[in-house]
Design an enzyme around this catalytic site. Structure first.
Site, PDB file in Angstrom:
ATOM      1  N   THR A  60       1.409   4.228  -3.133  1.00 21.31           N
ATOM      2  CA  THR A  60       1.241   5.682  -3.043  1.00 21.31           C
ATOM      3  C   THR A  60       2.517   6.396  -3.481  1.00 21.31           C
ATOM      4  O   THR A  60       2.460   7.438  -4.145  1.00 21.31           O
ATOM      5  CB  THR A  60       0.861   6.114  -1.621  1.00 21.31           C
ATOM      6  OG1 THR A  60       1.889   5.752  -0.688  1.00 21.31           O
ATOM      7  CG2 THR A  60      -0.443   5.459  -1.180  1.00 21.31           C
ATOM      8  N   LYS A  61       3.659   5.837  -3.136  1.00 22.23           N
ATOM      9  CA  LYS A  61       4.914   6.473  -3.516  1.00 22.23           C
ATOM     10  C   LYS A  61       5.178   6.366  -5.015  1.00 22.23           C
ATOM     11  O   LYS A  61       5.721   7.290  -5.630  1.00 22.23           O
ATOM     12  CB  LYS A  61       6.076   5.849  -2.733  1.00 22.23           C
ATOM     13  CG  LYS A  61       6.138   6.296  -1.283  1.00 22.23           C
ATOM     14  CD  LYS A  61       6.302   7.809  -1.150  1.00 22.23           C
ATOM     15  CE  LYS A  61       6.672   8.241   0.251  1.00 22.23           C
ATOM     16  NZ  LYS A  61       6.753   9.731   0.366  1.00 22.23           N
ATOM     17  N   ALA A  73       0.830  -1.206   0.000  1.00 21.11           N
ATOM     18  CA  ALA A  73       0.000   0.000   0.000  1.00 21.11           C
ATOM     19  C   ALA A  73       0.864   1.255   0.000  1.00 21.11           C
ATOM     20  O   ALA A  73       0.608   2.212  -0.743  1.00 21.11           O
ATOM     21  CB  ALA A  73      -0.930  -0.009   1.206  1.00 21.11           C
ATOM     22  N   TYR A  74       1.896   1.247   0.827  1.00 21.39           N
ATOM     23  CA  TYR A  74       2.792   2.403   0.900  1.00 21.39           C
ATOM     24  C   TYR A  74       3.522   2.600  -0.423  1.00 21.39           C
ATOM     25  O   TYR A  74       3.592   3.720  -0.955  1.00 21.39           O
ATOM     26  CB  TYR A  74       3.783   2.188   2.040  1.00 21.39           C
ATOM     27  CG  TYR A  74       4.815   3.276   2.202  1.00 21.39           C
ATOM     28  CD1 TYR A  74       4.449   4.618   2.247  1.00 21.39           C
ATOM     29  CD2 TYR A  74       6.166   2.955   2.336  1.00 21.39           C
ATOM     30  CE1 TYR A  74       5.399   5.612   2.406  1.00 21.39           C
ATOM     31  CE2 TYR A  74       7.121   3.948   2.504  1.00 21.39           C
ATOM     32  CZ  TYR A  74       6.739   5.269   2.539  1.00 21.39           C
ATOM     33  OH  TYR A  74       7.686   6.251   2.710  1.00 21.39           O
ATOM     34  N   ALA A  75       4.064   1.518  -0.966  1.00 17.68           N
ATOM     35  CA  ALA A  75       4.792   1.610  -2.225  1.00 17.68           C
ATOM     36  C   ALA A  75       3.894   2.117  -3.350  1.00 17.68           C
ATOM     37  O   ALA A  75       4.334   2.882  -4.212  1.00 17.68           O
ATOM     38  CB  ALA A  75       5.383   0.252  -2.593  1.00 17.68           C
TER      39      ALA A  75
END
Length: 251
Positions: free
Chosen positions: A157-158, A153-155
């Site tokens: 967005t990045k 999920a974090y990746a």
């Protein structure tokens, strides 16, 4: 030194960690620096240190997930410093967790504070950056981890931020605006706390970095951003600069 004399920078999430280090480094090169974030006390601490070193700084309360805050923030910077030359989109709420565990609310927060806020800030600043302005956005090497478990999920967005940055570099190059991305590893308060709580994992983490150390927020990350914002990097745009001691393989 003073490569950024006469310039004004806006750094989001400038109250601590990477954002604070970037703010210090930009100020050391002569830029007037506005630091924005949700916690005014920490922003004022950053500004006080910049002033102690002889620089100019302004604290601006801003929740980057709220578009009205973004518009107000940019207006305050323009009113306080009379212009805007450098935008650093650092603030981001991190949505960590495995895909079956991370909540939709957490992912939405990551999206709103990351790519959506980045897009909104770039749009709000665009008219004022024409003719030599610089944008530096933040990505993460989690996107190129061999084992992406827990980071999807974090990746996501990045990586969205990287895509937006590349498009902005292409679309706004004729306006004289350069847009680049950094992917840093730095000893932020969050990472420092994790390393203290997980010493064995932390040792393995550092051993996976070819330079065998975690970057310093100001000296390793901030100074690189100051270079990106300077005329010395005047022909660089649309790029992602890994600042991770060689840990990740971007290909």
């Amino acid at each position: 030194m003073n490569r950024l004399a006469g310039k004004t920078a806006l750094v989001t999430g400038g109250g601590q960690g990477v954002g604070q280090g970037i703010a210090y480094a930009l100020a050391a090169e002569g830029a007037r620096v506005a630091v924005a974030g949700r916690t005014l006390e920490s922003l004022e601490h950053t500004c006080a240190e910049i002033r102690r070193r002889g620089g100019e700084a302004q604290a601006v309360g801003c929740d980057v997930t709220r578009p009205e805050h973004i518009e107000r923030c940019v207006a305050q910077v323009l009113e306080g410093f009379g212009g805007l030359d450098i935008l650093v989109n650092n603030a981001h709420i991190v949505p960590l967790g495995r895909l079956l565990e991370v909540s939709e609310d957490a992912f939405q927060q990551g999206w709103d504070s990351g790519p959506l806020a980045t897009l909104r800030l770039m749009r709000a600043c665009h008219p004022h950056l024409k003719g030599g302005g610089v944008v530096v956005n933040l990505a993460s090497s989690t996107a190129v981890r061999w084992d992406a478990s827990g980071y999807g999920a974090y990746a996501a967005t990045k990586e969205a931020i990287r895509s937006l940055s590349r498009a902005a570099a292409c679309e706004w190059g004729p306006d004289g605006i350069r847009v680049n991305v950094i992917a840093p590893h730095a000893l932020s308060p969050g990472l420092a706390g994790w390393m203290q709580a997980n010493p064995e994992e932390a040792r393995a983490f550092v051993q996976g970095i070819p330079l065998r150390r975690v970057g310093d927020c100001e000296n390793d990350i901030g100074r690189a951003v100051a270079w990106l914002a300077s005329d010395e990097a005047g022909y660089l745009t649309g790029a992602t600069l890994p600042l991770d001691g060689g840990q990740a393989y971007w290909g």
